[in-house]
Write a protein that holds these residues in place. Structure first.
Motif, short mmCIF file in Angstrom:
data_model
loop_
_atom_site.label_atom_id
_atom_site.label_comp_id
_atom_site.label_asym_id
_atom_site.label_seq_id
_atom_site.Cartn_x
_atom_site.Cartn_y
_atom_site.Cartn_z
N LEU A 16 42.43 41.08 27.74
CA LEU A 16 41.42 41.67 27.14
C LEU A 16 40.67 40.78 25.97
CD1 LEU A 16 42.79 45.53 26.48
CD2 LEU A 16 40.66 44.75 27.90
N ARG A 17 41.66 40.04 25.27
CA ARG A 17 41.02 39.07 24.60
C ARG A 17 40.39 37.79 25.16
NH1 ARG A 17 46.03 38.62 20.03
NH2 ARG A 17 46.09 41.12 19.40
N ILE A 18 41.01 37.40 26.30
CA ILE A 18 40.33 36.49 27.09
C ILE A 18 38.92 36.67 27.53
CG2 ILE A 18 40.67 34.97 29.08
CD1 ILE A 18 43.66 35.25 28.45
N GLN A 19 38.97 37.97 28.11
CA GLN A 19 37.73 38.21 28.80
C GLN A 19 36.77 38.79 27.74
OE1 GLN A 19 37.11 38.05 32.20
NE2 GLN A 19 38.89 37.22 32.21
N GLU A 20 37.04 39.39 26.81
CA GLU A 20 36.04 40.04 25.90
C GLU A 20 35.50 38.96 24.68
OE1 GLU A 20 34.80 42.99 26.48
OE2 GLU A 20 36.18 43.02 28.37
N GLN A 21 36.52 38.18 24.42
CA GLN A 21 36.23 36.93 23.19
C GLN A 21 36.08 35.94 23.91
OE1 GLN A 21 39.29 37.82 20.35
NE2 GLN A 21 39.24 39.79 20.46
N GLY A 22 36.12 35.52 25.19
CA GLY A 22 36.05 34.31 25.86
C GLY A 22 37.10 33.21 25.19
N GLY A 23 38.24 33.68 24.91
CA GLY A 23 39.31 32.73 24.47
C GLY A 23 39.82 32.21 25.72
N TYR A 24 40.67 30.64 25.37
CA TYR A 24 41.33 30.26 26.47
C TYR A 24 42.90 30.78 26.68
CZ TYR A 24 38.05 26.28 26.58
OH TYR A 24 36.90 25.68 26.62
N SER A 25 43.26 30.96 27.86
CA SER A 25 44.45 31.69 28.01
C SER A 25 45.64 30.97 27.28
CB SER A 25 44.57 31.48 29.56
OG SER A 25 44.65 30.15 30.30
N ASN A 26 45.77 29.71 27.33
CA ASN A 26 47.11 29.31 26.58
C ASN A 26 47.03 29.37 25.03
OD1 ASN A 26 44.60 27.51 26.55
ND2 ASN A 26 45.99 25.71 26.17
N VAL A 50 49.49 36.89 32.62
CA VAL A 50 48.30 36.52 31.97
C VAL A 50 47.95 35.24 32.93
CG1 VAL A 50 47.22 35.30 30.17
CG2 VAL A 50 49.00 37.03 29.85
N TYR A 51 48.64 34.41 33.17
CA TYR A 51 48.24 33.24 33.94
C TYR A 51 47.80 33.48 35.25
CZ TYR A 51 49.17 29.74 30.33
OH TYR A 51 49.21 29.14 28.97
N GLY A 52 48.59 34.36 35.93
CA GLY A 52 48.46 34.60 37.27
C GLY A 52 47.34 35.45 37.77
N VAL A 53 47.14 36.62 36.75
CA VAL A 53 45.89 37.47 36.82
C VAL A 53 44.52 36.56 36.56
CG1 VAL A 53 44.49 39.13 35.77
CG2 VAL A 53 46.95 39.60 36.16
N THR A 54 44.86 35.44 35.55
CA THR A 54 43.51 34.82 35.35
C THR A 54 43.12 33.79 36.59
OG1 THR A 54 44.04 34.56 33.06
CG2 THR A 54 42.48 32.83 33.86
N GLU A 55 44.22 33.36 37.26
CA GLU A 55 43.87 32.42 38.36
C GLU A 55 43.69 33.03 39.67
OE1 GLU A 55 47.62 29.96 38.43
OE2 GLU A 55 48.66 31.54 39.75
N LYS A 344 45.08 25.37 33.25
CA LYS A 344 44.13 26.12 32.63
C LYS A 344 43.30 27.03 33.54
CE LYS A 344 44.21 22.74 28.70
NZ LYS A 344 43.26 21.93 27.99
N PRO A 345 43.76 27.84 34.26
CA PRO A 345 43.17 28.45 35.51
C PRO A 345 41.67 29.13 35.25
CG PRO A 345 44.70 29.93 34.50
CD PRO A 345 45.11 28.67 33.79
#
Length: 448
Positions: A16-26, A50-55, A344-345
């Motif tokens: 949610l933070r990655i998608q809503e705030q545009g943060g880098y996954s790592n 987290v990495y799997g869903v992102t990629e 960095k997927p």
């Protein structure tokens, strides 16, 4: 042990933070796990989700759009990420029964205040369980089908085909969702490769050397590293072999003066200092004081006293007293990062237009770095991307604009042989050929 739901809850929170705030996954993941009291196994599971869903996001969303009455874009953020976590577990994880993955995701709807949609989540995930194989079988062997199957936007697929050909493009697609190998560089100021290998083996970490690359080791079962005594942790550091090949090819010798103009986080400066046997000067420059402080701290921890980090803007002309004063100069320029998608997927989802200004910036930095090189000295350019616009085209433009430099053959016979290429002044390293990140190196010598 905490219930497994905690790992899934943490993963949904991070997504949610990655998608809503545009943060880098790592960065998001590191910050979240720092404040979570999860055991090691749960932390590992959170990271994998987290990495799997992102990629795999394009693949996952394709299935959700096929099997859900509500399009992904219209779902509430929490439900969307819960479903993505569920689909990833159903398709890409072993050892988790389908019923358990589905039930845990249904439970998560209550944790995120959307329990009224638990039946919707249950129905969609059971549909994925039943229909995924059929939907994948129906995918055409077109760019659209490849985009869905490998979760890689069509623009990048077409660009790689144009740059490297059909076969290599498909090999790249096969590689981008694989877990990257773990490599370390042995700190030869503290120990030897043989001594460190013995310590690692005793700790349960299997390691193997890299052909043609001294003091580099590939790790297996790296999770056992936490058992090592603290004093051993300065005997090595993580560094992909692409960067290690880059440092080897520079050819730095003891007592020389070397400048690393875009040095952060400092790994190349540390490795070059070891090739120099810690004798000479390695000036590691970066734009930000904080990053320079980190480089100096790392150099002190590893006992590399010849490394000194200074704050400089690589796009600006160097001071007169620094012009022509360095034997070798490293220009590892800012780039799009399309060679490190495995690490960095989220980079794969960037629009190519976002990278349009990079070649001009790279050429500017390389041209300023060239002023530091003495006559007879070496200038080396590198990126961690797979885009000719940032690689070969920048190198070609540099040679055209700077006739005082000429191509220098890279001393990387092993890498050229692996790719079936004659030795040249430039090379692109590929994950499926060299076992590295995607990486480009070009070398020049100041001949007059």
């Amino acid at each position: 042990m905490m219930p497994q739901t905690d790992a899934r809850r943490a993963a949904v929170t991070a997504l949610l933070r990655i998608q809503e705030q545009g943060g880098y996954s790592n960065i998001v993941l590191d910050e979240l796990l720092e404040h979570q009291s999860l055991p090691a196994s749960e932390r590992a599971m959170t990271s994998r989700l987290v990495y799997g869903v992102t990629e795999r996001r394009l693949t996952i969303d394709y299935l959700l759009n096929k099997l859900s009455s509500t399009p992904v874009k219209q779902m509430s953020p929490a439900i969307r990420e819960i479903l993505r976590v569920g689909v990833y577990q159903l398709l890409y994880t072993d050892g988790i029964p389908a019923f358990a993955a589905i039930n845990e995701c249904v439970s998560l709807t209550r944790s995120f205040g959307c329990g009224r949609l638990s039946g919707f989540v249950n129905g969609v995930l059971r549909g994925v369980q039943r229909e995924a194989d059929r939907l994948f079988a129906e995918l055409p062997d077109t760019d659209k089908g490849l985009e869905i199957r490998y979760s890689c936007p069509r623009a990048h697929i077409r660009a790689w085909r144009q740059a490297y050909g059909e076969e290599r493009m498909r090999c790249l697609l096969e590689s981008i969702n694989d877990a990257p190998p773990a490599y370390i560089r042995v700190n030869t100021c503290r120990t030897t490769t043989a001594a460190l290998s013995a310590i690692l083996m005793d700790a349960g970490v299997t390691c193997t050397p890299i052909d043609g690359l001294p003091n580099a080791l590939r790790l297996f079962s790296a999770q056992a590293l936490h058992r090592l005594p603290d004093e051993i942790k300065t005997h090595f550091y993580y560094q992909d072999v692409a960067s290690q090949w880059c440092c080897l090819s520079l050819g730095a010798q003891p007592s020389e003066r070397v400048a690393d103009v875009c040095a952060a986080p400092g790994g190349k400066s540390l490795t070059v200092a070891q090739y120099m046997q810690n004798h000479g000067v390695v000036e590691a420059a970066d734009l930000y004081e904080q990053k320079c402080a980190t480089i100096n701290r790392r150099a002190a921890e590893y006992g590399l006293t010849c490394v000194n980090a200074v704050c400089r803007d690589a796009t600006m002309p160097p001071a007169d007293e620094r012009i022509g004063q360095f034997d070798r100069v490293i220009c590892d320029a800012p780039c799009s990062g399309m060679g490190v998608i495995r690490r960095k997927p989220e980079i794969r989802y960037k629009d190519s237009a976002d990278f349009s200004d990079l070649p001009a910036l790279q050429l500017q930095i390389l041209s300023q770095a060239a002023k530091l090189v003495r006559v007879g000295g070496v200038l080396q350019y590198s990126t961690c991307t797979l885009r000719p616009e940032e690689n070969e085209q920048v190198a070609e433009a540099f040679l055209t604009q700077h006739p005082e430099f000429s191509p220098r053959l890279l001393p990387l016979d092993t890498c050229f042989a692996q790719a079936g290429l004659p030795v040249s002044h430039q090379i692109t390293l590929f994950p499926h050929i060299h076992g590295t990140d995607g990486f480009y190196i070009a070398s020049f010598v100041k001949s007059r």
